[in-house]
Design an enzyme around this catalytic site. Structure first.
Site, PDB file in Angstrom:
ATOM      1  N   ARG A   1     -10.731  -8.950   1.862  1.00  0.00           N
ATOM      2  CA  ARG A   1     -11.624  -9.679   2.764  1.00  0.00           C
ATOM      3  C   ARG A   1     -12.160  -8.812   3.904  1.00  0.00           C
ATOM      4  NH1 ARG A   1     -11.626 -15.456   2.576  1.00  0.00           N
ATOM      5  NH2 ARG A   1     -11.701 -15.857   0.365  1.00  0.00           N
TER       6      ARG A   1
ATOM      7  N   ARG B   1      -4.632   7.050   0.343  1.00  0.00           N
ATOM      8  CA  ARG B   1      -5.428   7.564  -0.773  1.00  0.00           C
ATOM      9  C   ARG B   1      -6.684   8.258  -0.272  1.00  0.00           C
ATOM     10  NH1 ARG B   1      -4.901   6.510  -5.953  1.00  0.00           N
ATOM     11  NH2 ARG B   1      -2.988   5.435  -6.521  1.00  0.00           N
TER      12      ARG B   1
ATOM     13  N   THR C   1      -3.101   2.928 -10.194  1.00  0.00           N
ATOM     14  CA  THR C   1      -1.927   3.358  -9.436  1.00  0.00           C
ATOM     15  C   THR C   1      -1.576   4.767  -9.909  1.00  0.00           C
ATOM     16  OG1 THR C   1       0.369   2.809  -8.848  1.00  0.00           O
ATOM     17  CG2 THR C   1      -0.301   2.302 -11.098  1.00  0.00           C
ATOM     18  N   THR C   2      -0.623   5.408  -9.227  1.00  0.00           N
ATOM     19  CA  THR C   2      -0.215   6.762  -9.634  1.00  0.00           C
ATOM     20  C   THR C   2       0.227   6.719 -11.105  1.00  0.00           C
ATOM     21  OG1 THR C   2       0.588   6.991  -7.385  1.00  0.00           O
ATOM     22  CG2 THR C   2       1.183   8.733  -8.920  1.00  0.00           C
TER      23      THR C   2
ATOM     24  N   ASP D   1       1.658  -0.868   0.585  1.00  0.00           N
ATOM     25  CA  ASP D   1       0.236  -0.666   0.230  1.00  0.00           C
ATOM     26  C   ASP D   1      -0.450  -1.967  -0.193  1.00  0.00           C
ATOM     27  OD1 ASP D   1       0.707   2.020   0.579  1.00  0.00           O
ATOM     28  OD2 ASP D   1       0.546   2.556  -1.537  1.00  0.00           O
ATOM     29  N   HIS D   2       0.261  -2.789  -0.987  1.00  0.00           N
ATOM     30  CA  HIS D   2      -0.372  -4.010  -1.522  1.00  0.00           C
ATOM     31  C   HIS D   2      -0.752  -4.996  -0.413  1.00  0.00           C
ATOM     32  CE1 HIS D   2       0.037  -2.703  -5.504  1.00  0.00           C
ATOM     33  NE2 HIS D   2       0.768  -3.661  -6.033  1.00  0.00           N
TER      34      HIS D   2
ATOM     35  N   ASN E   1       7.340  -0.080  -0.120  1.00  0.00           N
ATOM     36  CA  ASN E   1       5.937   0.350  -0.114  1.00  0.00           C
ATOM     37  C   ASN E   1       5.052  -0.863   0.209  1.00  0.00           C
ATOM     38  OD1 ASN E   1       3.254   0.756  -1.076  1.00  0.00           O
ATOM     39  ND2 ASN E   1       3.940   2.578  -2.157  1.00  0.00           N
TER      40      ASN E   1
ATOM     41  N   HIS F   1       0.869   4.978   0.809  1.00  0.00           N
ATOM     42  CA  HIS F   1       0.082   6.022   0.146  1.00  0.00           C
ATOM     43  C   HIS F   1      -1.303   6.021   0.788  1.00  0.00           C
ATOM     44  CE1 HIS F   1      -1.332   7.760  -4.020  1.00  0.00           C
ATOM     45  NE2 HIS F   1      -1.793   8.454  -3.002  1.00  0.00           N
TER      46      HIS F   1
ATOM     47  N   GLY G   1       7.334  -1.084  -4.400  1.00  0.00           N
ATOM     48  CA  GLY G   1       6.200  -1.776  -3.789  1.00  0.00           C
ATOM     49  C   GLY G   1       5.847  -3.060  -4.506  1.00  0.00           C
ATOM     50  N   HIS G   2       5.229  -2.925  -5.677  1.00  0.00           N
ATOM     51  CA  HIS G   2       4.624  -4.072  -6.357  1.00  0.00           C
ATOM     52  C   HIS G   2       5.585  -5.259  -6.522  1.00  0.00           C
ATOM     53  CE1 HIS G   2       1.640  -6.001  -8.956  1.00  0.00           C
ATOM     54  NE2 HIS G   2       2.694  -6.439  -9.613  1.00  0.00           N
TER      55      HIS G   2
ATOM     56  N   GLU H   1       3.132   8.987   1.039  1.00  0.00           N
ATOM     57  CA  GLU H   1       2.763   9.518  -0.281  1.00  0.00           C
ATOM     58  C   GLU H   1       1.358  10.068  -0.167  1.00  0.00           C
ATOM     59  OE1 GLU H   1       2.838   6.366  -3.084  1.00  0.00           O
ATOM     60  OE2 GLU H   1       4.972   6.066  -2.940  1.00  0.00           O
TER      61      GLU H   1
ATOM     62  N   ARG I   1      -8.694   3.154  -0.022  1.00  0.00           N
ATOM     63  CA  ARG I   1      -8.981   1.789  -0.472  1.00  0.00           C
ATOM     64  C   ARG I   1      -7.997   0.739   0.037  1.00  0.00           C
ATOM     65  NH1 ARG I   1      -7.753   3.445  -6.444  1.00  0.00           N
ATOM     66  NH2 ARG I   1      -5.623   2.735  -6.712  1.00  0.00           N
ATOM     67  N   HIS I   2      -6.813   1.164   0.471  1.00  0.00           N
ATOM     68  CA  HIS I   2      -5.913   0.177   1.094  1.00  0.00           C
ATOM     69  C   HIS I   2      -5.414   0.659   2.462  1.00  0.00           C
ATOM     70  CE1 HIS I   2      -3.017   2.603  -1.129  1.00  0.00           C
ATOM     71  NE2 HIS I   2      -3.235   1.999  -2.274  1.00  0.00           N
TER      72      HIS I   2
ATOM     73  N   HIS J   1       8.702   3.714  -8.966  1.00  0.00           N
ATOM     74  CA  HIS J   1       7.544   3.277  -9.766  1.00  0.00           C
ATOM     75  C   HIS J   1       7.961   2.252 -10.802  1.00  0.00           C
ATOM     76  CE1 HIS J   1       3.377   3.322 -10.742  1.00  0.00           C
ATOM     77  NE2 HIS J   1       3.196   4.215  -9.786  1.00  0.00           N
TER      78      HIS J   1
ATOM     79  N   GLU K   1      11.308  12.849  -6.460  1.00  0.00           N
ATOM     80  CA  GLU K   1      11.319  11.423  -6.773  1.00  0.00           C
ATOM     81  C   GLU K   1      11.040  11.311  -8.271  1.00  0.00           C
ATOM     82  OE1 GLU K   1       9.274   8.592  -4.258  1.00  0.00           O
ATOM     83  OE2 GLU K   1       8.919   7.268  -5.966  1.00  0.00           O
TER      84      GLU K   1
HETATM   85  N1  PXP Z   1       6.805   5.954  -5.777  1.00  0.00           N
HETATM   86  C1  PXP Z   1       5.602   6.554  -5.881  1.00  0.00           C
HETATM   87  C2  PXP Z   1       5.543   8.039  -5.826  1.00  0.00           C
HETATM   88  C3  PXP Z   1       4.423   5.800  -6.002  1.00  0.00           C
HETATM   89  O1  PXP Z   1       3.225   6.426  -6.110  1.00  0.00           O
HETATM   90  C4  PXP Z   1       4.506   4.392  -5.981  1.00  0.00           C
HETATM   91  C5  PXP Z   1       3.260   3.565  -6.029  1.00  0.00           C
HETATM   92  O2  PXP Z   1       2.522   3.761  -4.854  1.00  0.00           O
HETATM   93  C6  PXP Z   1       5.782   3.805  -5.871  1.00  0.00           C
HETATM   94  C7  PXP Z   1       6.916   4.611  -5.789  1.00  0.00           C
HETATM   95  C8  PXP Z   1       5.964   2.326  -5.875  1.00  0.00           C
HETATM   96  O3  PXP Z   1       5.641   1.836  -7.150  1.00  0.00           O
HETATM   97  P1  PXP Z   1       5.606   0.278  -7.433  1.00  0.00           P
HETATM   98  O4  PXP Z   1       4.503  -0.302  -6.598  1.00  0.00           O
HETATM   99  O5  PXP Z   1       5.360   0.172  -8.903  1.00  0.00           O
HETATM  100  O6  PXP Z   1       6.958  -0.271  -7.035  1.00  0.00           O
END
Ligand code: PXP
Length: 241
Positions: free
Chosen positions: A20, A47, A102-103, A11-12, A9, A45, A214-215, A72, A51-52, A192, A153
């Protein structure tokens, strides 16, 4: 056991760009590097507040991702229109609360049966595989089957945040949920709050075919990348002063 797909993921990366309001770092570039490194899919994702990730990212990712693009999204008419026009390989339906960091949990399919089924039908008609993000709850798995999803999931956030005493119990809930999904011919994904330490027991989940992370990966990228980044800037300064 077959290869478990790693969906990265990004997104970050877009969050950092938006800090910026500029053009870098670009989630599309990072997605391509992630694929070279071994990612089996790219997850974003889109949104409602954008926002990202933006439409521009999604459009470019659709053109360049060579593995699997997993979008997502919330169950809304706007998002269904985006998905059927972009046609990602997979959509993961998630709940979305305005202002959330976050979700926050899985989608309550049971309370939204008709709306979710309508969304699944439209997405599947467009040739998109549909996964639904749910808490580890057997009743939600049965509802996912009822609305015609291809996959679930399982939300691993509760397990990831559990203290040592309740971790085993949370893991058992995930395993049991997965067993019911397999019996119902649903593919099993997980995601997640997974990280480099807590992922190993999750990989033993019955029928698991995909994890989305992701994170932890983007945080790790900062740690492993900062050494080179500082060194390069130091060299420019040294060579020109
Ligand atoms: N799966 C889903 C459905 C999510 O919403 C997210 C966060 O966007 C992730 C996985 C990834 O989560 P994390 O960033 O905590 O790894």
């Amino acid at each position: 056991m077959g290869r478990i797909r790693l969906g990265v993921n990004v997104d970050h990366v877009a969050t950092l760009r938006e800090a910026r309001k500029t053009v870098e770092p670009d989630p599309v570039t990072c997605a391509l590097i992630a694929e070279i490194a071994g990612a089996d899919g790219i997850t974003v994702h889109l949104r409602i507040d954008r926002r990202h990730i933006k439409e521009r990212d999604l459009e470019l990712l659709r053109k360049v991702v060579k593995t699997r693009l997993n979008l997502e999204m919330a169950v809304s008419e706007e998002m269904i229109n985006v998905a059927t026009s972009i046609r990602p390989d997979q959509v993961t339906l998630v709940p979305e609360r305005p202002g959330e960091v976050t979700t926050e949990g899985g989608l309550d399919i049971i309370s939204n049966l008709v709306r979710v089924k309508e969304a699944v039908d439209i997405l599947k008609e467009s040739g998109i595989e549909v996964s639904i993000f749910i808490d580890p709850d057997i009743l939600q798995v049965e509802a996912a089957k009822e609305v015609g999803a291809d996959a679930i999931e399982i939300h691993t956030g509760i397990y990831a945040k559990a203290d040592e005493d309740s971790k085993m119990k949370e893991l058992e809930r995930i395993y049991k949920t997965a067993e019911v999904a397999v019996r119902n011919d649903l593919k099993v994904h997980a995601g997640h709050d997974l990280n480099y330490r807590n992922i190993v027991p999750i990989l033993k989940t019955p029928g698991l075919v995909e994890v989305n992370i992701g994170h932890a990966i983007i945080a790790r990228a900062v740690y492993v990348g900062i050494f080179e980044a500082v060194k390069e800037m130091r060299e420019i300064i040294d060579e020109n002063s």
